[in-house]
Scaffold this motif. Structure first.
Motif, PDB file in Angstrom:
ATOM      1  N   PHE A 139     -24.905  -0.360  16.458  1.00  0.00           N
ATOM      2  CA  PHE A 139     -24.646  -0.653  17.874  1.00  0.00           C
ATOM      3  C   PHE A 139     -23.155  -0.649  18.198  1.00  0.00           C
ATOM      4  N   GLY A 140     -22.483   0.434  17.822  1.00  0.00           N
ATOM      5  CA  GLY A 140     -21.057   0.535  18.109  1.00  0.00           C
ATOM      6  C   GLY A 140     -20.221   0.176  16.905  1.00  0.00           C
ATOM      7  N   ILE A 159     -18.345  -3.287   0.998  1.00  0.00           N
ATOM      8  CA  ILE A 159     -18.414  -1.838   1.211  1.00  0.00           C
ATOM      9  C   ILE A 159     -18.963  -1.639   2.623  1.00  0.00           C
ATOM     10  N   VAL A 160     -18.129  -1.160   3.533  1.00  0.00           N
ATOM     11  CA  VAL A 160     -18.489  -1.058   4.950  1.00  0.00           C
ATOM     12  C   VAL A 160     -18.844   0.380   5.298  1.00  0.00           C
ATOM     13  N   ILE A 161     -20.037   0.566   5.816  1.00  0.00           N
ATOM     14  CA  ILE A 161     -20.501   1.891   6.237  1.00  0.00           C
ATOM     15  C   ILE A 161     -20.575   1.893   7.749  1.00  0.00           C
ATOM     16  N   GLU A 162     -19.754   2.698   8.382  1.00  0.00           N
ATOM     17  CA  GLU A 162     -19.639   2.682   9.843  1.00  0.00           C
ATOM     18  C   GLU A 162     -20.548   3.711  10.508  1.00  0.00           C
ATOM     19  N   ASN A 163     -20.675   3.515  11.832  1.00  0.00           N
ATOM     20  CA  ASN A 163     -21.352   4.486  12.707  1.00  0.00           C
ATOM     21  C   ASN A 163     -22.801   4.769  12.314  1.00  0.00           C
ATOM     22  N   LEU A 164     -23.504   3.744  11.907  1.00  0.00           N
ATOM     23  CA  LEU A 164     -24.923   3.913  11.605  1.00  0.00           C
ATOM     24  C   LEU A 164     -25.750   3.783  12.878  1.00  0.00           C
ATOM     25  N   THR A 165     -26.856   4.493  12.902  1.00  0.00           N
ATOM     26  CA  THR A 165     -27.728   4.472  14.075  1.00  0.00           C
ATOM     27  C   THR A 165     -28.997   3.707  13.768  1.00  0.00           C
TER      28      THR A 165
END
Length: 474
Positions: A285-286, A302-308
């Protein structure tokens, strides 16, 4: 930021008072040589003060009652206080003198406020903020209240809420007929959100997995989704309350299975400052602010960004309307005494008392829609199947494919997702906007993943310590 905002997701949250009182001057509470300050004190701090005989439960309760009297005309955060609170506090003090602090439960002698939809078999009312339930008599303490009393907590009173936990109509967040308009203590003109509203601003909220805590004796919306959890100022205090209220209750069938997932030794063992280390977090969500992503990574996550995360009309409201009518009617019928015995009676009461309940201003359209339902028909059953598919192909699929320990976002965007599947979530203060209004970061996971979420939330809190007391900005 409200700790957890559930309108159609119906989470009934416990309010732990001493973590909410702002700008206190505690000097009269302790001996002159003490450096103890109640303003930001944790449960552990208070227990130390008890042990060192620098503070009593009676002094603590007297102090809070005085502060409530001073602030409540502005904040409308408390609907009523317990006339027996001082007696219960004195009893706690006597028990402590006999047994000592270390041999008593963590919450012994600690004042607690309950949201006004959690039943207490005492001199307090349980009304969900509505005059329709004023004077009703409950058959027994709610399951979580029994556990709180067993832990030695002092029930200080009932906290305000958005009336009927925001399930009556499009009423303003924080408003109820009995409690009036609750305010955001940071910026009085800001939206307090709901349903726990103004008294739950810039605090830590834990929404447990459904069934981990009993819902028996709580004014319901949906037994499929309702969850009772703590709201406190710190993660550690929320966990102490969680430890006190989890467990099997024969009056709530869902707790039978869920109680098997309570870890031996409780949840406080997961209060680890390095709790973020090695955790896989998915941002949904952003995005997050750069400094929060940096903090998470610096602490070893461990950060995984831009998931839908797929989001569509899950059919939640369709099911909840029917579930609400069924559940509320059952709750009202079980009361020893009540002015209303069904949802239809509540609707009629509001029409008859339209001025007090502000029916002209706010209406009761959700009530009317719920009353028009006729049990769990094919339409509602189809909605349940849609929600199950939504959860299976949404959060569960995403977390398994990406091997995530938690999903993360700001504010209350996760609320519906977590509520639909009965999943847990924790919200922690994360910052303030340009006007000084606080906002939070939310961590959500799969059912019974509370140990991981506590490690993550505590690790983030200890790395940031962003929360500050409110100043009642106009």
């Amino acid at each position: 930021m409200v700790a957890l905002r559930f309108i159609f997701s119906s989470s009934f949250l416990l309010l732990h008072l001493h973590l909410l009182i702002p700008q206190a001057q505690p000097h009269s509470l302790t001996k002159p040589t003490s450096t103890f300050s109640i303003q930001e004190a944790t449960v552990d701090d208070i227990r130390v003060a008890f042990k060192e005989k620098r503070l009593t439960s009676k002094q603590l309760v007297e102090f809070y009652l005085k502060v409530i009297s001073k602030l409540n005309p502005t904040l409308h955060a408390v609907i009523e206080t317990n006339p027996d609170a001082l007696i219960d506090a004195e009893k706690a003090d006597k028990e402590r003198q006999l047994k000592g602090v270390t041999k008593l439960p963590m919450l012994h002698g600690i004042p607690v406020l309950l949201k006004d939809n959690i039943s207490t078999k005492d001199k307090l009312n349980t009304t969900a903020g509505s005059f329709a339930l004023l004077g009703s008599v409950v058959p027994r303490d709610a399951g979580v209240v029994k556990r709180l009393r067993r832990s030695g907590a002092v029930i200080l009173g009932k906290a305000s809420l958005s009336e009927w936990a925001n399930f009556r109509s499009s009423i303003p967040n924080g408003w109820s007929a009995r409690g009036l308009q609750g305010k955001n203590p940071y910026v009085l003109s800001a939206d307090p959100l709901g349903s726990s509203s103004g008294s739950a601003i810039s605090v830590v909220g834990i929404k447990p997995s459904v069934g981990l805590t009993s819902r028996a004796g709580v004014v319901p919306i949906s037994l499929r989704q309702d969850s009772v959890g703590p709201i406190c100022r710190r993660v550690s205090d929320s966990v102490h309350v969680l430890d006190a209220i989890v467990g099997y209750d024969p009056l709530d069938e869902a707790t039978k299975t869920a109680s098997k997932y309570i870890p031996k030794g409780g949840y406080k063992q997961y209060l680890r400052a390095n709790g973020l280390k090695g955790k896989r977090l998915g941002i949904v969500f952003g995005s997050l602010l750069d400094h929060d992503i940096k903090t998470l990574r610096q602490e070893g996550a461990i950060v995984i960004e831009n998931l839908t995360l797929p989001y569509s009309d899950s059919g939640e409201s369709i099911a909840l309307l029917a579930e609400f009518k069924i559940s509320l009617n059952a709750y009202l019928r079980a009361l020893v005494k009540s002015p209303v015995r069904s949802l239809a009676d509540v609707i009629a009461f509001n029409k008859k008392n339209a001025k007090k309940e502000k029916l002209k201003e706010w209406g009761q359209e959700v009530f009317l829609e719920a009353e028009a339902t006729n049990g769990m028909s094919d339409k509602e059953k189809a909605a349940l199947r849609t929600m199950e598919e939504f959860s299976r192909n949404g959060i569960e699929k995403l977390m398994k494919e990406k091997k995530l320990d938690a999903i993360v976002t700001y504010g209350y965007m996760l609320c519906s997702v977590l509520a639909i599947g009965g999943y847990p979530g924790i919200t922690v203060p994360a910052g303030y906007d340009s006007e000084g209004v606080p906002f939070g970061i939310s961590f959500g996971g799969l059912r019974f993943s509370e140990p991981k979420l506590i490690e993550i939330a505590y690790g983030f809190e200890q790395a940031t310590l962003i929360r500050k007391p409110p100043k009642f900005k106009a």
